[in-house]
Design a protein around this motif. Structure first.
Motif, PDB file in Angstrom:
ATOM      1  N   PRO A 190      -7.066 -48.487  23.905  1.00  0.00           N
ATOM      2  CA  PRO A 190      -6.289 -47.395  24.510  1.00  0.00           C
ATOM      3  C   PRO A 190      -4.819 -47.766  24.724  1.00  0.00           C
ATOM      4  N   SER A 191      -4.009 -46.716  24.860  1.00  0.00           N
ATOM      5  CA  SER A 191      -2.694 -46.948  25.463  1.00  0.00           C
ATOM      6  C   SER A 191      -2.887 -46.707  26.964  1.00  0.00           C
ATOM      7  N   ILE A 192      -1.948 -47.166  27.762  1.00  0.00           N
ATOM      8  CA  ILE A 192      -2.058 -46.889  29.205  1.00  0.00           C
ATOM      9  C   ILE A 192      -1.003 -45.858  29.542  1.00  0.00           C
ATOM     10  N   ARG A 193      -1.437 -44.745  30.108  1.00  0.00           N
ATOM     11  CA  ARG A 193      -0.498 -43.676  30.447  1.00  0.00           C
ATOM     12  C   ARG A 193      -0.333 -43.534  31.955  1.00  0.00           C
ATOM     13  N   LEU A 194       0.821 -43.041  32.296  1.00  0.00           N
ATOM     14  CA  LEU A 194       1.099 -42.675  33.677  1.00  0.00           C
ATOM     15  C   LEU A 194       0.279 -41.431  34.031  1.00  0.00           C
ATOM     16  N   TYR A 195      -0.305 -41.400  35.199  1.00  0.00           N
ATOM     17  CA  TYR A 195      -0.965 -40.184  35.687  1.00  0.00           C
ATOM     18  C   TYR A 195       0.109 -39.422  36.464  1.00  0.00           C
ATOM     19  N   SER A 196       0.803 -38.521  35.755  1.00  0.00           N
ATOM     20  CA  SER A 196       1.976 -37.904  36.387  1.00  0.00           C
ATOM     21  C   SER A 196       1.573 -36.845  37.406  1.00  0.00           C
ATOM     22  N   THR A 197       2.190 -36.908  38.552  1.00  0.00           N
ATOM     23  CA  THR A 197       1.914 -35.888  39.574  1.00  0.00           C
ATOM     24  C   THR A 197       3.128 -34.972  39.736  1.00  0.00           C
ATOM     25  N   GLY A 198       4.084 -35.096  38.808  1.00  0.00           N
ATOM     26  CA  GLY A 198       5.302 -34.277  38.900  1.00  0.00           C
ATOM     27  C   GLY A 198       5.017 -32.818  38.558  1.00  0.00           C
ATOM     28  N   ASN A 199       5.794 -31.921  39.159  1.00  0.00           N
ATOM     29  CA  ASN A 199       5.656 -30.496  38.895  1.00  0.00           C
ATOM     30  C   ASN A 199       7.010 -29.970  38.398  1.00  0.00           C
ATOM     31  N   PRO A 200       7.059 -29.557  37.123  1.00  0.00           N
ATOM     32  CA  PRO A 200       8.351 -29.172  36.552  1.00  0.00           C
ATOM     33  C   PRO A 200       8.990 -27.940  37.222  1.00  0.00           C
ATOM     34  N   ASP A 201       8.218 -27.235  38.029  1.00  0.00           N
ATOM     35  CA  ASP A 201       8.820 -26.105  38.757  1.00  0.00           C
ATOM     36  C   ASP A 201       9.637 -26.597  39.944  1.00  0.00           C
ATOM     37  N   GLN A 202       9.469 -27.866  40.226  1.00  0.00           N
ATOM     38  CA  GLN A 202      10.251 -28.427  41.337  1.00  0.00           C
ATOM     39  C   GLN A 202      11.362 -29.315  40.808  1.00  0.00           C
ATOM     40  N   LYS A 203      12.373 -29.472  41.668  1.00  0.00           N
ATOM     41  CA  LYS A 203      13.528 -30.259  41.225  1.00  0.00           C
ATOM     42  C   LYS A 203      13.498 -31.651  41.831  1.00  0.00           C
ATOM     43  N   ILE A 204      14.002 -32.574  41.033  1.00  0.00           N
ATOM     44  CA  ILE A 204      14.195 -33.919  41.574  1.00  0.00           C
ATOM     45  C   ILE A 204      15.697 -34.200  41.453  1.00  0.00           C
ATOM     46  N   PHE A 205      16.289 -34.717  42.506  1.00  0.00           N
ATOM     47  CA  PHE A 205      17.721 -35.015  42.481  1.00  0.00           C
ATOM     48  C   PHE A 205      17.922 -36.472  42.118  1.00  0.00           C
ATOM     49  N   CYS A 206      18.697 -36.692  41.064  1.00  0.00           N
ATOM     50  CA  CYS A 206      18.905 -38.054  40.583  1.00  0.00           C
ATOM     51  C   CYS A 206      20.386 -38.361  40.653  1.00  0.00           C
ATOM     52  N   LYS A 207      20.685 -39.546  41.134  1.00  0.00           N
ATOM     53  CA  LYS A 207      22.090 -39.897  41.292  1.00  0.00           C
ATOM     54  C   LYS A 207      22.569 -40.749  40.121  1.00  0.00           C
ATOM     55  N   ASP A 208      23.696 -40.345  39.583  1.00  0.00           N
ATOM     56  CA  ASP A 208      24.361 -41.153  38.567  1.00  0.00           C
ATOM     57  C   ASP A 208      25.696 -41.575  39.172  1.00  0.00           C
ATOM     58  N   GLY A 209      25.994 -42.870  39.061  1.00  0.00           N
ATOM     59  CA  GLY A 209      27.182 -43.422  39.715  1.00  0.00           C
ATOM     60  C   GLY A 209      28.471 -42.718  39.353  1.00  0.00           C
ATOM     61  N   ALA A 210      28.581 -42.248  38.115  1.00  0.00           N
ATOM     62  CA  ALA A 210      29.824 -41.590  37.702  1.00  0.00           C
ATOM     63  C   ALA A 210      29.708 -40.068  37.795  1.00  0.00           C
ATOM     64  N   ARG A 211      28.524 -39.544  37.579  1.00  0.00           N
ATOM     65  CA  ARG A 211      28.356 -38.088  37.528  1.00  0.00           C
ATOM     66  C   ARG A 211      27.995 -37.458  38.859  1.00  0.00           C
ATOM     67  N   GLY A 212      27.561 -38.270  39.802  1.00  0.00           N
ATOM     68  CA  GLY A 212      27.091 -37.713  41.077  1.00  0.00           C
ATOM     69  C   GLY A 212      25.636 -37.312  40.962  1.00  0.00           C
ATOM     70  N   SER A 213      25.175 -36.433  41.879  1.00  0.00           N
ATOM     71  CA  SER A 213      23.767 -36.053  41.907  1.00  0.00           C
ATOM     72  C   SER A 213      23.478 -34.971  40.877  1.00  0.00           C
ATOM     73  N   ILE A 214      22.417 -35.164  40.136  1.00  0.00           N
ATOM     74  CA  ILE A 214      22.055 -34.167  39.126  1.00  0.00           C
ATOM     75  C   ILE A 214      20.623 -33.712  39.418  1.00  0.00           C
ATOM     76  N   ALA A 215      20.395 -32.392  39.400  1.00  0.00           N
ATOM     77  CA  ALA A 215      19.043 -31.879  39.640  1.00  0.00           C
ATOM     78  C   ALA A 215      18.326 -31.723  38.300  1.00  0.00           C
TER      79      ALA A 215
END
Ligand code: GLU
Length: 529
Positions: A190-215
């Motif tokens: 087998p390959s080993i996969r992540l059991y993702s619990t993310g929901n694409p209808d929701q946003k995650i805010f990610c910070k980039d040092g030069a770009r600032g926060s991106i949703a």
């Protein structure tokens, strides 16, 4: 979360029991004992056998951020894609670091307490981490074959859905232990996969040092963590594990990784680890000669994409870096004009200034940096660099220069004594040698098109004394001109073309002084015929 797997089953899936617990890894690779603000960075190329100018740009930014903050700069080789591996590629990367003076503090060729720095040697570490994810139900073994995945893709496309292994399409995400054992008994790996619990209808805010926060929409794909064919990690999982356990504080990488940012934040969050500060650098672009449009420098079509080419043509490595630094931190050029003590190595990069898109890499601009750089070099440095280049890259020049090193130095010294009016016609080491090629008898080609005034040349030879000062030398030319009813400049031009083969050269008196009596006379005689 799904049901976790037993230790026995995990051992069977991974082929061995995990060597360490995550807790033990935390102790093995403890947080670094560095002052506040010290940045731990890494340049993490894949060994593809090609060093792109954009890679050098990233290497410079990583090197400088670590260096200016008294941090640590690591070189990590990302060789998990064994299909793409090329022999000699690691040496090429190291050679680039040496030649450009961007030596890592830790990495494949250095010692360091956070290694190994070659990903293919870190399998035990990845497997130890993934074992805990399997035990906790955050990852699972997936036995989907490539045909099955292709079929899933087709169906998703037909249904107008995003492609990938997620939700109900992730057919193996809820397999029980018995079913897993059945697959294993069948000899499937087998390959080993992540059991993702993310929901694409929701946003995650990610910070980039030069770009600032991106949703971003949350990631719901069960991405592969460990590949089935070789047990090695994917980029995503290796990034998570390595940058955590190498205690990287700042991840500077290409903008092609920006879409993966929500996944990476998800992974760090799942582990309960603090994510690094990310900066995604822009591609280096050019204006396409045909379309007039700005586009990415292409490895296949643009010679200026290849770092090897810059070395081969003998571009001064510091000039290349200065130009890249000015792209990364646009105030450098201005600061350097104002304050001559400012240089490549002491001018700090500011993360916020790193351009986010559309960075142009223009060869004309690089030429300017190079002319300025060479203009400011000491004559010993300049001669040394050119000799060093010839020795490594040009057997022809190496042979010609050999045992003429002092002569070369005198040649290069012409018009370098006035710091306010240094000549700016040297751009690369190769071109510099071509520029002064007529000094070498083996390469000198007499100008057969020029209609020499032989009387002027004969008269000059008869009065020529190499020990004359410049005034006396010039007065003699004026006398010849008067005697023959010529202009002074015409006599000088006859001499210039006879001695150098060219109509345009630096100061002719200096040229003759450097060439010496015999060479000058020989060439004049050749022109007389
Ligand atoms: N091996 C990756 C690449 O060459 C590294 C990206 C990163 O710096 O994380 O694109």
């Amino acid at each position: 979360m799904r049901q976790g797997l037993s230790a026995d089953l995990i051992k069977r899936i991974l082929g061995a029991s995990p060597k360490w617990t995550i807790m033990q890894l935390e102790e093995k690779f403890p947080p670094r004992n560095l002052a506040d603000g010290a940045m731990v960075t890494r340049f993490a190329p894949s060994p593809t056998g090609f060093m792109h100018i954009g890679g050098l740009y990233q290497m410079l930014i990583n090197y400088k951020l670590a260096n200016q903050s008294n941090g640590v700069f690591m070189l990590r080789i990302e060789d998990t894609d064994t299909k793409r591996e090329v022999t000699g590629a690691v040496e090429l990367i190291l050679d680039t670091a040496v030649k450009f003076g961007l030596m890592p503090n830790e990495g494949v060729s250095e010692t360091g307490n956070y290694g190994p720095y070659l990903q293919s040697q870190r399998k035990d570490i990845y497997h130890s981490v993934v074992a805990e994810l399997l035990a906790g139900g955050a990852a699972y073994p997936c036995f989907l074959t490539s045909d099955e995945m292709e079929e899933i893709r087709e169906n998703q496309k037909l249904a107008g859905l995003p492609t990938g292994i997620y939700g109900e399409w992730a057919r193996n995400r809820n397999l029980g232990e018995e079913e897993i054992i059945k697959h294993l008994n069948n000899g499937e790996i087998p390959s080993i996969r992540l059991y993702s619990t993310g929901n694409p209808d929701q946003k995650i805010f990610c910070k980039d040092g030069a770009r600032g926060s991106i949703a971003f929409p949350e990631n719901n794909e069960d991405i592969v963590l460990i590949k089935s064919n070789d047990g090695l990690p994917t980029y995503h999982f290796a990034h998570l594990v390595d940058d955590h356990f190498m205690r990287t504080t700042n991840v500077i990488r290409g903008e092609e990784w920006l879409p993966s940012l929500p996944l990476h934040f998800q992974l760090f969050r799942m582990m309960g680890w603090a994510p690094p500060v990310y900066v995604h650098t822009s591609t280096l672009d050019k204006i396409d000669a045909e379309t007039g449009k700005q586009r990415k420098l292409s490895k296949r079509h643009d010679p200026e994409a290849s770092v090897a080419n810059f070395l081969e043509y003998g571009w001064p490595t510091d000039a290349v870096l200065e130009y890249l630094l000015n792209i990364a931190s646009s105030g450098y050029e201005e600061e350097k004009t104002k304050n001559p003590n400012t240089n490549l190595w002491n001018y700090p990069i500011k993360i916020k200034k790193i351009p986010m898109s559309g960075a142009l890499f223009d060869m004309k601009k690089l030429e300017w940096w190079s002319r300025e750089f060479i203009g400011a070099m000491s004559i010993d440095d300049l001669t040394g660099k050119i000799i060093g280049w010839a020795k490594e890259y040009s057997p022809e020049w190496k042979k010609i220069i050999h045992s003429h090193e002092d002569y070369l130095k005198s040649i290069l010294s012409i018009e370098r004594d006035n710091p306010k009016r240094i000549r700016k016609d040297f751009v690369t080491w190769k071109q510099t040698l071509e520029e002064v090629l007529y000094f070498f008898d083996e390469l000198f080609i007499s100008n057969t098109d020029f209609d020499f005034n032989k009387s002027a040349l004969i008269a000059f030879i008869s009065g020529f004394d190499i020990s004359d000062g410049k005034d006396i030398w010039w007065n003699k030319i004026v006398e010849i001109a008067n005697g023959l009813g010529l202009k002074n400049g015409d006599v000088a031009m006859n001499l210039r073309v006879a001695v150098t083969g060219r109509t345009n050269t630096p100061d002719l008196y200096s040229i003759m002084q450097v060439m010496g009596h015999d060479r000058v006379v020989n060439r004049l005689q050749k022109a007389i015929g």
